[in-house]
Design a protein around this motif. Structure first.
Motif, short mmCIF file in Angstrom:
data_model
loop_
_atom_site.label_atom_id
_atom_site.label_comp_id
_atom_site.label_asym_id
_atom_site.label_seq_id
_atom_site.Cartn_x
_atom_site.Cartn_y
_atom_site.Cartn_z
N ALA A 54 0.95 -1.09 -0.12
CA ALA A 54 -0.15 -0.01 0.02
C ALA A 54 0.83 1.16 0.08
O ALA A 54 0.72 2.11 -0.77
CB ALA A 54 -0.86 -0.04 1.29
N ASP A 55 2.02 1.19 0.71
CA ASP A 55 2.96 2.42 0.83
C ASP A 55 3.58 2.52 -0.45
O ASP A 55 3.71 3.75 -0.87
CB ASP A 55 3.94 2.21 2.08
N ALA A 56 4.04 1.53 -1.19
CA ALA A 56 4.59 1.61 -2.31
C ALA A 56 3.68 2.24 -3.60
O ALA A 56 4.01 2.95 -4.36
CB ALA A 56 5.08 0.30 -2.86
N ARG A 57 2.51 1.86 -3.39
CA ARG A 57 1.43 2.08 -4.34
C ARG A 57 1.27 3.75 -4.15
O ARG A 57 1.08 4.52 -5.23
CB ARG A 57 -0.07 1.50 -3.99
N ALA A 58 1.27 4.25 -2.82
CA ALA A 58 1.21 5.83 -2.79
C ALA A 58 2.31 6.51 -3.40
O ALA A 58 2.09 7.37 -4.19
CB ALA A 58 1.32 6.09 -1.18
N ALA A 84 14.01 1.59 7.68
CA ALA A 84 14.16 0.69 6.53
C ALA A 84 12.42 0.63 5.86
O ALA A 84 12.51 0.36 4.64
CB ALA A 84 14.50 -0.72 6.70
N ARG A 85 11.63 0.88 6.75
CA ARG A 85 10.18 1.00 6.04
C ARG A 85 9.81 2.02 4.92
O ARG A 85 9.54 1.63 3.97
CB ARG A 85 9.19 1.27 7.08
N LYS A 86 10.48 3.07 5.10
CA LYS A 86 10.43 4.14 4.29
C LYS A 86 11.27 3.85 3.02
O LYS A 86 11.07 4.13 1.89
CB LYS A 86 10.93 5.41 4.61
N VAL A 87 12.56 3.25 3.13
CA VAL A 87 13.36 2.89 2.00
C VAL A 87 12.71 1.83 1.30
O VAL A 87 12.95 2.16 0.07
CB VAL A 87 14.66 2.20 2.50
N VAL A 88 12.14 0.89 1.61
CA VAL A 88 11.46 -0.34 0.89
C VAL A 88 10.20 0.22 0.09
O VAL A 88 10.03 -0.12 -0.93
CB VAL A 88 11.29 -1.53 1.45
N ILE A 126 13.67 10.75 -5.14
CA ILE A 126 12.76 10.85 -4.04
C ILE A 126 13.73 10.74 -2.75
O ILE A 126 14.71 9.91 -2.86
CB ILE A 126 11.86 9.44 -4.04
N ALA A 127 13.40 11.63 -1.76
CA ALA A 127 14.33 11.80 -0.71
C ALA A 127 13.26 12.00 0.48
O ALA A 127 12.19 12.20 0.53
CB ALA A 127 14.88 13.11 -0.77
N SER A 128 13.81 11.42 1.67
CA SER A 128 13.40 11.58 2.83
C SER A 128 13.40 12.98 3.55
O SER A 128 14.34 13.48 3.46
CB SER A 128 13.78 10.47 3.97
N ARG A 129 12.38 13.42 4.26
CA ARG A 129 12.47 14.75 4.93
C ARG A 129 13.41 14.81 5.71
O ARG A 129 14.32 15.87 6.14
CB ARG A 129 10.93 15.19 5.55
N LEU A 155 4.75 8.85 5.75
CA LEU A 155 5.87 8.41 5.04
C LEU A 155 6.86 9.29 4.94
O LEU A 155 8.27 8.86 4.59
CB LEU A 155 5.60 7.99 3.78
N ASP A 156 6.60 10.55 5.07
CA ASP A 156 7.58 11.78 5.06
C ASP A 156 8.62 11.75 3.93
O ASP A 156 9.78 11.96 3.96
CB ASP A 156 8.80 11.45 6.35
N LEU A 157 8.17 11.26 2.72
CA LEU A 157 9.05 11.26 1.28
C LEU A 157 8.49 12.23 0.59
O LEU A 157 7.33 12.66 0.54
CB LEU A 157 8.76 9.91 0.74
N LEU A 158 9.62 12.82 -0.11
CA LEU A 158 9.24 13.98 -1.09
C LEU A 158 9.97 13.80 -2.39
O LEU A 158 10.87 13.18 -2.45
CB LEU A 158 10.22 15.46 -0.53
#
Length: 562
Positions: A54-58, A84-88, A126-129, A155-158
């Protein structure tokens, strides 16, 4: 197919059928079969297979909506590996969108990220905040001149779209607690098995990194090889399954981590435990006991640091069945230490490159007991050859360049036809540029050095590996690397950079040189021995030669050699 049928399909997937799947299809099937099973464990929380999808789909939806969306083009993933959850999620989201994932080290500067983007013509980053927030203001302005948007996205991804030589903020990713249903994505491209999935950047230890292209089908085949071959063989051929727990200290951004452990765990339906990029030997052993780790996949340096600590209840309670080592030479002394510390674990040594991925050769069992420094025999269906400078096959016992050929290996370097032609010949063999030989009696492959690392000391030619192996046999040394330095008379001279064992009894330089003299010919003995706090190593445990040279130069400039 229902859940039972999907589980059976994944359980019976073989090497041939694996090559017909893509990574998005693999995770989709796993999430349908066991959506609530834990996929990733990390110090900040766990992620189930359903949540991961689900997160990957977002992430994929954001990429498709952005002006950066170009199917079959690279998107850089620059995310803090502390979570690692955000990375994957970011990595698989790129794959799910139909783009090529190009994972980056989270320690890179903005300028280095820009160079990687230029090298592969990336359409987005794609970078993490949190990672960006830790950078200096002047660096941050290059990515977000108006500052970062307000936080709050779980997810805190930009996502930053390419704009010439710079990047402009596109949007943030929504996810986390309010995850959308993990339905098949609508619109956009769906990759095929023969499309490029992953750019595996070479380490760049001696030059500019190159990007090896691994296809979707190749990645799934390589994951299958780990599940049914590399991890299975040392424990009597038992494949990895849902009752296993894989643990790895290898950072989540490294291609070997992505293919060897992450998607191997997806195929097996078992958890993968990451502790983060910064290796903590005490925390690793604690996690082994807490998680019930059955398979541990690291580099020799990781095991060496754990073995330097006194054994604890965590060591004694570990139920690890297989410990695999790769990325750097294994020594006989380290092997003995591992067997003493974890007597119930089978220890295996394997060999591969970013260009070939995963275990191409494997040493385990009786062969490992006889010679743990060897890297084994080819794992089916890998083919192995050793050739001389003219390309003629070497006889057993004769040294030459190691060549490998197997399904799943790189199809070439991205946007670099010249290097592709140099490293992959007309017969499909990958020229590893490693020097080695196959034993006359045991048939085991042994690596003696790199073509580019060969030392010419006054006309006497040899490779650093044999000197480093002797140094690592000294009980007073925990780590060692050999470096060739310019010499006005010899052309090249030899020095050693060493780390003293963590027992407060550092040997004298003269003692180390005497130890080498008793075991090596005079021409191979280092002229100087420098004691340092640590050696510069990559996330996978390899010495970074450029940084080693810089370290030596800094010591020389201070006149601080011992």
């Amino acid at each position: 197919m229902n859940r039972t049928e999907i589980n059976e399909f994944l359980k019976t997937l073989d090497f041939g059928s694996a090559g017909k799947l893509t990574l998005p299809e693999l995770l989709e099937k796993r999430a349908q079969a066991t959506p609530d099973a834990i996929a990733v464990r990390s110090p900040v929380g766990s992620l189930s297979f359903g949540e991961w999808l689900a997160d990957a789909r977002a992430v994929a939806a954001l990429i498709r909506r952005s002006g950066a969306y170009r199917p079959n083009t690279p998107v850089l993933v620059w995310v803090d590996t502390a979570d690692a959850r955000k990375v994957v999620a970011a990595q698989h989201g790129v794959l799910d969108s139909g783009c090529i994932v190009a994972p980056l080290d989270d320690r890179l500067s903005v300028a280095e990220v820009r160079r990687f983007a230029q090298d592969v013509a990336a359409t987005a980053v794609i970078a993490s905040r949190g990672l960006l927030s830790s950078r200096k203001d002047e660096e941050l302005r290059e990515f977000a001149p108006d500052g970062l948007p307000a936080g709050g996205d779980p997810l805190d991804l930009l996502l930053f779209a390419a704009q010439g030589d710079a990047f402009g903020l596109a949007a943030s990713v929504e996810g986390g607690t309010d995850r959308p249903a993990a339905a098949a994505p609508s619109g956009g491209a769906r990759p095929g098995p023969d499309d490029c999935a992953l750019l595996a950047f070479t380490s760049g230890t001696t030059g500019r990194p190159k990007a090896a292209m691994i296809t979707h089908g190749g990645c799934v085949q390589l994951a299958e090889r780990m599940v049914n071959g590399v991890f299975a063989a040392p424990r009597g051929g038992r494949p990895v399954g849902p009752d296993d727990v894989i643990q790895s200290p290898v950072p989540a951004y490294l291609p070997t981590s992505i293919v060897n452990t992450l998607y191997a765990a997806v195929l097996a339906g078992c958890p993968l435990s990451y502790r983060g990029r910064r290796f903590d030997p005490e925390a690793e052993e604690r996690e082994m006991a807490l998680a019930g780790t059955t398979i541990y996949a690291g580099a020799p340096a990781h095991y060496a640091m754990m073995c330097q600590r006194p054994a604890s209840d965590d060591s004694r309670n570990a139920r690890v069945q297989v410990m695999t080592a790769s990325g750097a030479p294994m020594t006989a002394a380290l092997y003995r230490s591992m067997r003493e510390r974890w007597p119930r674990a089978a220890v295996a040594n394997w060999y591969a490159l970013n260009e070939t991925m995963v275990g191409q050769t494997l040493n385990f069992g009786r062969d490992m007991d006889l010679d743990p420094t060897a890297i084994g025999k080819p794992v089916w269906p890998t083919e192995l050859a050793v050739v001389d400078e003219s390309g003629t096959p070497c006889a057993p016992g004769e040294s030459g360049e190691v060549l490998l050929r197997a399904p799943g290996q790189m199809v070439g370097y991205y946007l670099n036809e010249a290097e592709t032609a140099r490293r992959i010949d007309a017969g499909g063999w990958v020229h590893t540029e490693d020097i080695g030989f196959v034993g006359e009696e045991d048939g085991l492959l042994r690596i003696t050095g790199r073509k580019s690392d060969r030392i010419n000391r006054g006309g006497f030619k040899f490779y650093p590996a044999e000197v480093e192996e002797v140094l690592l046999g000294h009980e007073g040394l925990a780590d060692a690397a050999v470096l060739a330095i310019p010499d006005p008379i010899l052309g090249q001279d030899l020095v050693a950079m060493v780390v003293a064992a963590d027992d407060g009894r550092a040997p004298a330089e003269a003692d180390v040189r005497a130890f080498c003299q008793s075991r090596l010919s005079r021409n191979k003995v280092p002229s100087r021995v420098y004691f340092v706090d640590r050696l510069p190593r990559s996330g996978f445990g390899k010495v970074v030669k450029k940084e080693l040279i810089a370290l030596w130069e800094a010591i020389e400039s201070r006149g601080a050699g011992r």
